[in-house]
Design an enzyme around this catalytic site. Structure first.
Site, PDB file in Angstrom:
ATOM      1  N   GLU A  18      54.533  31.970  33.190  1.00 55.32           N
ATOM      2  CA  GLU A  18      54.069  31.024  34.211  1.00 55.32           C
ATOM      3  C   GLU A  18      52.704  30.553  33.765  1.00 55.32           C
ATOM      4  O   GLU A  18      51.741  31.316  33.784  1.00 55.32           O
ATOM      5  CB  GLU A  18      54.006  31.747  35.561  1.00 55.32           C
ATOM      6  CG  GLU A  18      53.382  30.932  36.672  1.00 55.32           C
ATOM      7  CD  GLU A  18      53.128  31.785  37.922  1.00 55.32           C
ATOM      8  OE1 GLU A  18      53.864  32.756  38.181  1.00 55.32           O
ATOM      9  OE2 GLU A  18      52.153  31.477  38.631  1.00 55.32           O
ATOM     10  N   ARG A  70      45.518  26.181  36.943  1.00 58.91           N
ATOM     11  CA  ARG A  70      44.138  26.474  37.361  1.00 58.91           C
ATOM     12  C   ARG A  70      43.118  25.924  36.385  1.00 58.91           C
ATOM     13  O   ARG A  70      41.920  25.927  36.674  1.00 58.91           O
ATOM     14  CB  ARG A  70      43.950  27.989  37.498  1.00 58.91           C
ATOM     15  CG  ARG A  70      44.850  28.569  38.567  1.00 58.91           C
ATOM     16  CD  ARG A  70      44.808  30.084  38.603  1.00 58.91           C
ATOM     17  NE  ARG A  70      46.007  30.576  39.259  1.00 58.91           N
ATOM     18  CZ  ARG A  70      46.287  31.855  39.450  1.00 58.91           C
ATOM     19  NH1 ARG A  70      45.448  32.783  39.036  1.00 58.91           N
ATOM     20  NH2 ARG A  70      47.409  32.207  40.039  1.00 58.91           N
ATOM     21  N   LYS A 117      58.169  34.438  45.942  1.00 55.82           N
ATOM     22  CA  LYS A 117      57.042  35.221  45.416  1.00 55.82           C
ATOM     23  C   LYS A 117      56.343  35.911  46.589  1.00 55.82           C
ATOM     24  O   LYS A 117      55.928  35.237  47.543  1.00 55.82           O
ATOM     25  CB  LYS A 117      56.077  34.281  44.689  1.00 55.82           C
ATOM     26  CG  LYS A 117      54.727  34.901  44.339  1.00 55.82           C
ATOM     27  CD  LYS A 117      53.907  33.971  43.450  1.00 55.82           C
ATOM     28  CE  LYS A 117      52.492  34.491  43.241  1.00 55.82           C
ATOM     29  NZ  LYS A 117      51.794  33.849  42.118  1.00 55.82           N
TER      30      LYS A 117
HETATM   31  C1  3PG Z   1      48.270  35.225  40.587  1.00 58.65           C
HETATM   32  O1  3PG Z   1      48.869  34.251  41.036  1.00 58.65           O
HETATM   33  O2  3PG Z   1      47.050  35.234  40.316  1.00 58.65           O
HETATM   34  C2  3PG Z   1      49.082  36.405  40.318  1.00 58.65           C
HETATM   35  O3  3PG Z   1      49.574  36.921  41.476  1.00 58.65           O
HETATM   36  C3  3PG Z   1      48.432  37.397  39.419  1.00 58.65           C
HETATM   37  O4  3PG Z   1      47.812  38.393  40.112  1.00 58.65           O
HETATM   38  P1  3PG Z   1      47.126  39.563  39.286  1.00 58.65           P
HETATM   39  O5  3PG Z   1      46.014  38.953  38.510  1.00 58.65           O
HETATM   40  O6  3PG Z   1      46.687  40.568  40.320  1.00 58.65           O
HETATM   41  O7  3PG Z   1      48.183  40.128  38.371  1.00 58.65           O
END
Ligand code: 3PG
Length: 208
Positions: A45, A49, A132
């Site tokens: 994914e 960002r 999710k």
């Molecule tokens: C996110 O969208 O940032 C994910 O859920 C990742 O979370 P994490 O950094 O705690 O693995």
């Protein structure tokens, strides 16, 4: 590690582990994908960002050894952009009906985020049952998965947020979990440093 996903089914086509990737340079897309694949992970994914996200998705669109989707899709216009870039799926941190509807219009599979029973009901009304669970650790972890599985037996969850090498297997052993996602095998520092050996090592460890 036991594979939970039904091969070929669901938005992630049975892939059980989804790295949540934040890339700052699209030139890193192929080395990153190479490291994930070498470590046994065949899905990613790429989040929106950073400005590099879309270009990284576009760079990987023709690879057949890794399924590449777009993450942090929070606006309908981003749906159009990631479809054009070649994303195979989208993930959102929360449930946004406009984003979900645009994905349906564009034929893009989406895994929207849910954190409450109300979110889950909204997703089910739109025919989505692969969801999710975010932020999984904060909303109760496995206890939340099990609590939601009672009233929503057809839903399959992608816990994300606080998933790690220490608890991924436990999540994946639950029948209501179809995959897990997180950043633990793609740490920001390793990506910034181009430490692809670390990504490969952490990816391999994620499956043990
Ligand atoms: C996110 O969208 O940032 C994910 O859920 C990742 O979370 P994490 O950094 O705690 O693995």
């Amino acid at each position: 590690m036991k594979r939970r996903g039904i091969p070929g089914a669901g938005p992630l086509r049975g892939e059980p582990i989804v790295p949540v990737v934040v890339l700052h340079d699209a030139a890193d897309a192929h080395p990153l994908a190479d490291a994930l694949v070498a470590g046994g992970i065949r899905c990613a994914e790429i989040t929106l960002r950073t400005p590099a996200g879309i270009e990284a998705i576009r760079a990987l669109r023709d690879r057949d050894d890794i399924l590449v989707g777009a993450g942090t899709v929070v606006d309908p216009d981003q749906v159009d952009a990631v479809v054009e870039a070649g994303a195979a799926f989208a993930v959102s941190p929360g449930f946004d009906a406009d984003v979900v509807d645009r994905c349906a219009e564009r034929g893009l599979p989406i895994v929207p985020g849910v954190a409450t029973a109300s979110d889950i009901q909204a997703a089910l009304r739109r025919g989505l049952r692969y969801l999710k669970l975010f932020p999984a650790g904060l909303v109760g972890g496995l206890a939340a998965v099990r609590a939601f599985a009672g009233p929503f037996p057809d839903v399959r969850f992608l816990p994300s947020g606080g998933v790690s090498a220490a608890n991924a297997a436990e999540y994946l052993a639950d029948p209501a979990v179809f995959a897990v996602s997180g950043s633990w095998m793609v740490p920001v520092d390793a990506l910034r440093a181009g430490d692809w050996d670390a990504v490969e090592r952490l990816s391999r460890a994620a499956q043990t």
